[in-house]
Design a protein around this motif. Sequence first.
Motif, PDB file in Angstrom:
ATOM      1  N   ALA A  94       3.596   9.977  -7.002  1.00  0.00           N
ATOM      2  CA  ALA A  94       4.916  10.505  -7.971  1.00  0.00           C
ATOM      3  C   ALA A  94       4.609  11.102  -9.144  1.00  0.00           C
ATOM      4  CB  ALA A  94       6.329   9.995  -8.161  1.00  0.00           C
ATOM      5  N   LEU A  95       3.765   9.379  -9.686  1.00  0.00           N
ATOM      6  CA  LEU A  95       2.893  10.370 -10.907  1.00  0.00           C
ATOM      7  C   LEU A  95       2.167  11.568 -11.223  1.00  0.00           C
ATOM      8  CD1 LEU A  95       1.865   6.396 -11.528  1.00  0.00           C
ATOM      9  CD2 LEU A  95       3.261   7.953 -13.370  1.00  0.00           C
TER      10      LEU A  95
ATOM     11  N   ASP B 161       4.654  13.383 -20.029  1.00  0.00           N
ATOM     12  CA  ASP B 161       5.732  13.106 -21.939  1.00  0.00           C
ATOM     13  C   ASP B 161       6.355  13.062 -20.503  1.00  0.00           C
ATOM     14  OD1 ASP B 161       5.768  16.169 -20.663  1.00  0.00           O
ATOM     15  OD2 ASP B 161       6.568  16.808 -22.993  1.00  0.00           O
ATOM     16  N   HIS B 162       6.853  12.795 -19.285  1.00  0.00           N
ATOM     17  CA  HIS B 162       7.743  13.198 -18.318  1.00  0.00           C
ATOM     18  C   HIS B 162       8.597  11.341 -18.374  1.00  0.00           C
ATOM     19  CE1 HIS B 162      10.951  12.595 -15.141  1.00  0.00           C
ATOM     20  NE2 HIS B 162      10.812  14.177 -14.555  1.00  0.00           N
TER      21      HIS B 162
ATOM     22  N   THR C  40       1.058  -0.819   0.058  1.00  0.00           N
ATOM     23  CA  THR C  40      -0.112  -0.314   0.352  1.00  0.00           C
ATOM     24  C   THR C  40       0.784   1.102  -0.162  1.00  0.00           C
ATOM     25  OG1 THR C  40      -2.076  -1.249   0.850  1.00  0.00           O
ATOM     26  CG2 THR C  40      -1.351   1.644   1.003  1.00  0.00           C
ATOM     27  N   VAL C  41       1.874   0.950   0.882  1.00  0.00           N
ATOM     28  CA  VAL C  41       2.906   2.411   0.903  1.00  0.00           C
ATOM     29  C   VAL C  41       3.364   2.473  -0.182  1.00  0.00           C
ATOM     30  CG1 VAL C  41       4.914   3.035   1.566  1.00  0.00           C
ATOM     31  CG2 VAL C  41       3.013   2.206   3.132  1.00  0.00           C
ATOM     32  N   VAL C  42       4.514   1.518  -1.158  1.00  0.00           N
ATOM     33  CA  VAL C  42       4.584   1.925  -2.280  1.00  0.00           C
ATOM     34  C   VAL C  42       3.940   2.117  -3.955  1.00  0.00           C
ATOM     35  CG1 VAL C  42       5.708   0.192  -4.481  1.00  0.00           C
ATOM     36  CG2 VAL C  42       6.156  -0.697  -2.177  1.00  0.00           C
ATOM     37  N   LEU C  43       2.050   1.530  -3.510  1.00  0.00           N
ATOM     38  CA  LEU C  43       1.627   2.290  -4.687  1.00  0.00           C
ATOM     39  C   LEU C  43       1.434   3.605  -4.138  1.00  0.00           C
ATOM     40  CD1 LEU C  43      -1.078  -0.730  -4.377  1.00  0.00           C
ATOM     41  CD2 LEU C  43      -0.465   0.666  -7.083  1.00  0.00           C
TER      42      LEU C  43
ATOM     43  N   LEU D 120       6.882   4.959 -12.940  1.00  0.00           N
ATOM     44  CA  LEU D 120       6.398   4.207 -12.368  1.00  0.00           C
ATOM     45  C   LEU D 120       5.034   3.926 -12.252  1.00  0.00           C
ATOM     46  CD1 LEU D 120       6.845   8.425 -11.281  1.00  0.00           C
ATOM     47  CD2 LEU D 120       7.728   6.164 -10.137  1.00  0.00           C
ATOM     48  N   ASP D 121       4.343   3.875 -14.043  1.00  0.00           N
ATOM     49  CA  ASP D 121       3.378   3.190 -14.245  1.00  0.00           C
ATOM     50  C   ASP D 121       3.492   1.473 -14.132  1.00  0.00           C
ATOM     51  OD1 ASP D 121       1.607   5.995 -14.959  1.00  0.00           O
ATOM     52  OD2 ASP D 121       1.917   5.277 -17.485  1.00  0.00           O
ATOM     53  N   GLU D 122       4.727   0.889 -14.548  1.00  0.00           N
ATOM     54  CA  GLU D 122       5.050  -0.555 -14.540  1.00  0.00           C
ATOM     55  C   GLU D 122       5.294  -0.388 -13.007  1.00  0.00           C
ATOM     56  OE1 GLU D 122       5.380  -3.611 -15.532  1.00  0.00           O
ATOM     57  OE2 GLU D 122       4.763  -2.418 -16.318  1.00  0.00           O
TER      58      GLU D 122
END
Length: 214
Positions: free
Chosen positions: A186-187, A193-194, A177-180, A200-202
């Motif tokens: 961040a996203l 276009d960064h 949950t913390v990672v998500l 980060l999506d992956e």
Amino acid sequence: APLRDQDGRIVGILGMMTDVGERKRAEQERQRLGMVIEQASDLVMLTDAQGAIQYVNPAFERITGYAPAEVVGKNPRLLKSGRHDAAFYREMWNTLLRGEALTARFVNLRKDGTSYTQLATIFPVRDGAGLTIGYACVGRDVTHETLLEDQLRQSQKMEAVGRLAGGVAHDFNNLLTVVLAEADMALAELAPDHPLRSGLDEIRRTTQRAVALT
């Protein structure tokens, strides 16, 4: 009996009686005890001081498959399964030779070669002078109960493993949950276009799959 004088004439009757009430009561008690042993569901076995079988009740044949004629005069070791080591029997005899009773579980073999578990009490039989003249064994077939106990223990082990796995899964989900949350934040701060966005999506997709798997 006739009571005669010195000339042989009958001058009276001589009678003598013995009170056999106590003897008859003792005999009746023995008969009742014999009936109880014969009808008992538990195995009863008597041996002499050297261990040779002298008597077995009908339950012995029902449990072991051996008829009385097949075992009288023989040693109970014919029931041994090999599941107990020498130390087990050595301790058993040490206890009996001290004049003490022993209660233990034995895994024995029936006549047909199948095993059964017996909860038995073995004790010395003494004469009036206190000398050991033999041994008695009263045993109950607890094979089914032992199987249920084993199944219960296995179930308890699985339950413990389940609780442990559940606890680990809960803690691991907290980490995911913390990672998500960090990935989402961040996203949100990156432009569409960064160059880091695809990574980060992956991370987010992989973390969601890990949550589902857990």
